[in-house]
Design a protein around this motif. Structure first.
Motif, short mmCIF file in Angstrom:
data_model
loop_
_atom_site.label_atom_id
_atom_site.label_comp_id
_atom_site.label_asym_id
_atom_site.label_seq_id
_atom_site.Cartn_x
_atom_site.Cartn_y
_atom_site.Cartn_z
N HIS A 185 10.43 2.20 -1.13
CA HIS A 185 9.97 0.96 -0.52
C HIS A 185 10.58 0.77 0.86
N TRP B 121 4.44 3.47 -0.49
CA TRP B 121 4.79 2.64 -1.65
C TRP B 121 3.67 1.64 -1.93
N LYS B 122 3.14 1.01 -0.89
CA LYS B 122 2.09 0.02 -1.10
C LYS B 122 0.84 0.64 -1.71
N LYS B 123 0.54 1.86 -1.29
CA LYS B 123 -0.70 2.46 -1.75
C LYS B 123 -0.57 3.05 -3.15
N GLY C 116 -2.81 -5.06 0.35
CA GLY C 116 -1.57 -4.47 -0.13
C GLY C 116 -0.36 -5.17 0.44
N GLU C 117 -0.42 -5.55 1.74
CA GLU C 117 0.69 -6.28 2.33
C GLU C 117 0.88 -7.63 1.65
N ASN D 217 7.28 2.73 3.23
CA ASN D 217 6.71 1.50 2.70
C ASN D 217 5.21 1.57 2.51
N ASP E 116 2.41 -7.13 -1.72
CA ASP E 116 3.83 -6.82 -1.55
C ASP E 116 4.63 -8.08 -1.28
N ASN F 243 2.41 2.88 -5.43
CA ASN F 243 3.50 2.49 -6.33
C ASN F 243 3.01 2.16 -7.74
N GLU G 68 -5.33 -2.39 3.11
CA GLU G 68 -3.96 -2.44 3.62
C GLU G 68 -3.48 -3.87 3.72
#
Length: 830
Positions: free
Chosen positions: A769, A776-778, A7-8, A773, A11, A780, A4
């Motif tokens: 997004h 989306w991060k996981k 992923g942040e 969100n 992003d 997309n 996570e």
């Protein structure tokens, strides 16, 4: 590090940088101008907000589960150059980029600290049986798929992201299933399975495959020679010339590495995206936390009651791998519908269906040869195409800039000028990549050539060249885009570039450079020998194959790449933007080799193609530098990737030419070769007839030269407005070079592609997004990879099992040329 958190971080960085690692895709988009993909990478470390460059803690992984461990090489433990990496002291460290005792412990640039680990374990396996097998598999796959689809009406392109996503589960499967027995081969002890699949293996596989991802236009150069200028042009000559060009590019990248790769200020921001993704896969994670965040994400946004109610529980609990296969299976099955059963679903023109006999409605509504208004598609190859790349992988602000340029030029300015008969354009088709005579017939080059070269007298007797209005505007806008990106870089990144260049010596040995001293380097003379050999090979083969270009033409093309690689590379490494290289080569080739149409091929191959490819290889070298991959292994894997991809792509295209009737003709649909025909037209414009006649005094296209001046001044007022009103969020996301580049790919791109691409990007990169969100991060990028991969395999299977065996469905749903029958007809009679 949790997935996570990674992923942040991914992003945050991707808000400013395009996730497509290779910035040279403008080769695949158009023959002129700039790259939308390159220009959409508007990343600037100096403009990033604190939230977007926040430092993430990284903890060294432990020896459990799927993580591989060993000793750690630190900056203070660096040894002299040599093969014995055991000289590095073995000690474990915990690296925290926010804490450092001296400047050498971490990168001096915060954005690098957030994405790249400042530790290394030299004992981690990298060059293994698994990485060899997977690397060759993916380089063959990417080369075959990209070349196979490049000649179709809606080409797609598989890139590094696809390899990163697919390679990981395959590597894990090999680590689980292969025997662990060791073998002794002439004293070299090796094993098919040395342990868990490692991050370094993953990187090497990706680097090998990426060497093949973007060479389609270079193959187009020889396709033009074979199809239009010399039907007997041999396969061996194309193979050796293309190999020469790619090896020349690689040698150029290697020789420039001391200025473009090793210095810490040469960041190459796109590489940070890939480094983040590699670490996301391989470092410690807590899946339960990911899933919990995703499940609660749909209700976390207070702006939408609908978002609060809708919870995708079924999909949110899936792993990325399982979700990939769901998308893959859906795309694979569905593409049989628009790809084989009902091909008109690829482009549905509402206006043509409502008024099939109305000339104006046909021209406005046709998604292939008209303006594409009120046209839509149910074909993923239209949404995600080789000209614009995946809509999911492009930041939404960049997509808005690109689409704004499309609307202003293609839907407003173009029809206004065309239907008012600007430059007599209404007597020609509205949208075409062909060139014409003054009486609107297609240009016959044999009428103006004698013994393979231009005949001025025959040209005067025959006809001046004419282009469709949109085709001519592409060049004018390309002139403006070239100047605007140079001015934009000076205004927005000028001080930064000067500072970084000055810091090159003082910050040459950052933590990553010091850690890399554990590995033996590639000697500079290796690259020099490769440069000389590849250059000599190109000249010898070109003269032996009687292409018609004098020896000094080859030297000129080499000189263009050698002179420009450092300044252009520095600009791209710092600003993530690449000035338009295509027009530079075309202008020079048209001036010095005017009258020799084959000269376009050589200048394009070495002066433009090799230069762009050299920058791509340099960027990959920087990624390897960040990931601490031994340089000599990088050399070996990239060279293998180059050789294999050249063989696969060139042989495949020549095989397609011999096997498919009417290849690169409208009658050969879907094998219409849009880019190949564009290269052919460009060779007529720039080399056979020359820019002095096409754009010079007396030509209706001479006003297009004002594009240089227009592009020079247009970014300036936007720059000062952004400084005057810094709190206007929408204003700071306006980028003139990106807006201008939005139209450069038209032609050859079908017009329907643009609105469909933007629509899908809006859904994923704005709506999802914004309101979901975490989901989306996981998922997309997994969605994009799954849909692209399923379509690619489905199309190949359809061709081999059905099309090749003459199994076709002849009915209205597959008669794509009868949907808008009047769109190709000029508005006025000549």
């Amino acid at each position: 590090m949790s997935r996570e958190k990674a992923g942040e971080q991914l992003d945050n960085i991707s808000q400013h940088a395009d996730t497509n690692v290779n910035p040279n895709i403008h080769i695949a988009r158009s023959d002129v101008g700039l790259s939308a993909a390159s220009l959409s990478s508007q990343y600037n470390p100096l403009e990033a907000s604190p939230a977007q460059t926040s430092t993430t803690d990284y903890t060294l992984k432990k020896a459990d589960g799927m993580n591989y461990t060993g000793s750690t090489c630190t900056a203070s433990d660096s040894s002299e150059l040599g093969d014995d990496i055991a000289k590095c002291n073995e000690k474990d460290i915990v690296a925290d980029p926010t804490k450092k005792t001296d400047e050498g412990e971490n990168s001096p640039f915060e954005v690098v600290r957030t994405a790249v680990s400042n530790t290394d374990d030299p004992s981690i396996p990298s060059m293994t049986f698994r990485s060899h097998v997977l690397g060759i598999f993916f380089v063959c796959l990417i080369s075959f798929v990209n070349q196979f689809y490049w000649e179709r009406d809606n080409p797609i392109a598989l890139n590094l992201l696809i390899v990163q996503l697919l390679c990981y589960p395959m590597g894990m499967a090999m680590a689980w299933g292969l025997p662990t027995r060791t073998w002794n081969l002439f004293g070299y002890i090796w094993s098919m399975n040395p342990g868990p699949f490692t991050i370094k293996e993953h990187v090497l596989v990706s680097l090998m495959s990426n060497a093949s991802a973007f060479m389609a236009l270079t193959v187009d150069i020889f396709a033009v020679l074979r199809l239009y200028y010399n039907p007997s042009f041999p396969l061996w000559a194309a193979l050796l010339l293309l190999l020469s060009g790619q090896l020349f590019a690689y040698a150029l990248a290697g020789l420039s590495r001391t200025l473009l790769v090793l210095p810490a200020p040469m960041i190459w921001p796109s590489s940070l995206i890939n480094a983040s993704l590699f670490r996301t896969f391989h470092e410690e994670h807590d899946n339960s936390g990911d899933d919990q965040d995703v499940k609660s994400a749909s209700g976390s946004h207070p702006r939408s009651c609908w978002a609060l109610r809708w919870r995708p529980k079924l999909l949110s609990g899936m792993s990325r791998t399982r979700f990939f296969w769901v998308c893959f299976g859906f795309s694979f099955v569905w593409y049989f519908v628009p790809g084989y059963l009902v091909q008109v679903l690829s482009t549905i023109s509402i206006l043509c269906l409502v008024a099939p006999n109305n000339h104006l409605a046909n021209m406005i509504g046709d998604g292939k040869q008209g303006l594409g208004m009120l046209s839509f598609s149910l074909d993923w190859s239209v949404f995600s195409n080789a000209f614009l790349l995946s809509p999911i992988a492009t930041p939404f602000w960049a997509a808005c800039n690109l689409f704004l340029g499309f609307v202003l030029v293609f839907w407003i300015a173009l029809p206004t000028a065309y239907f008012n008969n600007l430059w007599g354009s209404a007597t020609l088709p509205l949208y075409s990549i062909n060139v014409y005579t003054t009486n609107s017939t297609e240009y016959n080059i044999t009428r103006i050539m004698r013994n393979g070269v231009f005949d001025p007298q025959a040209y005067e007797e025959y006809s001046p060249l004419r282009m469709s209005l949109e085709f001519s505007w592409v060049y004018g806008i390309g002139f403006a885009a070239l100047m605007s990106i140079l001015v934009h870089i000076v205004l927005y990144n000028g001080k930064e570039i000067i500072t970084r260049v000055r810091e090159t010596k003082s910050k040459h040995d950052d933590i990553h450079g010091k850690l890399m001293t554990c590995y033996p380097p590639v000697k500079a003379w290796w690259y020099l020998v490769l440069l000389v050999v590849s250059s000599a090979l190109g000249i010898a083969v070109g003269i032996g194959a009687q292409i018609g270009v004098p020896w000094w033409g080859y030297l000129l093309s080499f000189a263009i790449a050698i002179v420009l690689v450092i300044p252009v590379g520095i600009i791209q490494a710092i600003s993530n933007r690449q000035p338009g290289l295509s027009l530079v080569a075309e202008l020079l080739s048209g001036i010095v080799l005017q009258g020799i149409p084959t000269g376009y091929s050589i200048l394009k191959l070495y002066g433009h193609g090799s230069l762009a490819q050299a920058l791509s290889y340099a960027q990959d070298m920087k990624l390897a530098h960040y990931m601490k991959i031994p340089p000599r292994q990088v050399l070996l894997y990239q060279l293998i990737g180059i050789v294999v991809s050249v063989i696969v792509q060139t042989c495949l295209f020549f095989w397609l030419i011999d096997r498919i009737p009417n290849m690169c003709r409208p009658e050969g649909f879907p094998w219409v070769c849009r880019s190949t025909n564009l290269v052919y037209s460009a060779s007529i414009i720039w080399n056979l007839i020359g820019p002095l006649k096409v754009f010079g005094e007396g030509s209706p296209y001479s006003p297009l030269l004002w594009g240089f001046l227009f592009g020079l001044f247009l970014p300036i007022p936007v720059y000062f407005l952004q400084r005057r009103f810094p709190n206007h969020t929408w204003l700071k996301h306006i980028y003139i070079p990106v807006i201008l580049s939005g139209i450069v790919g038209l032609p050859p791109m079908p017009p329907v592609d643009f609105p469909m691409w933007f629509l899908f990007g809006f859904i994923f990169n704005f709506v999802i997004h914004r309101y979901w969100n975490a989901w989306w991060k996981k998922y997309n990028f997994t969605v994009s990879a799954g849909l692209d991969s399923g379509l690619a395999l489905s199309g190949i299977l359809q061709f081999l099992a059905l099309t090749q065996n003459g199994i076709k469905l002849d009915w209205w749903g597959n008669r794509v040329d009868q949907q808008c029958t009047l769109s190709k007809k000029p508005w006025l009679s000549p």
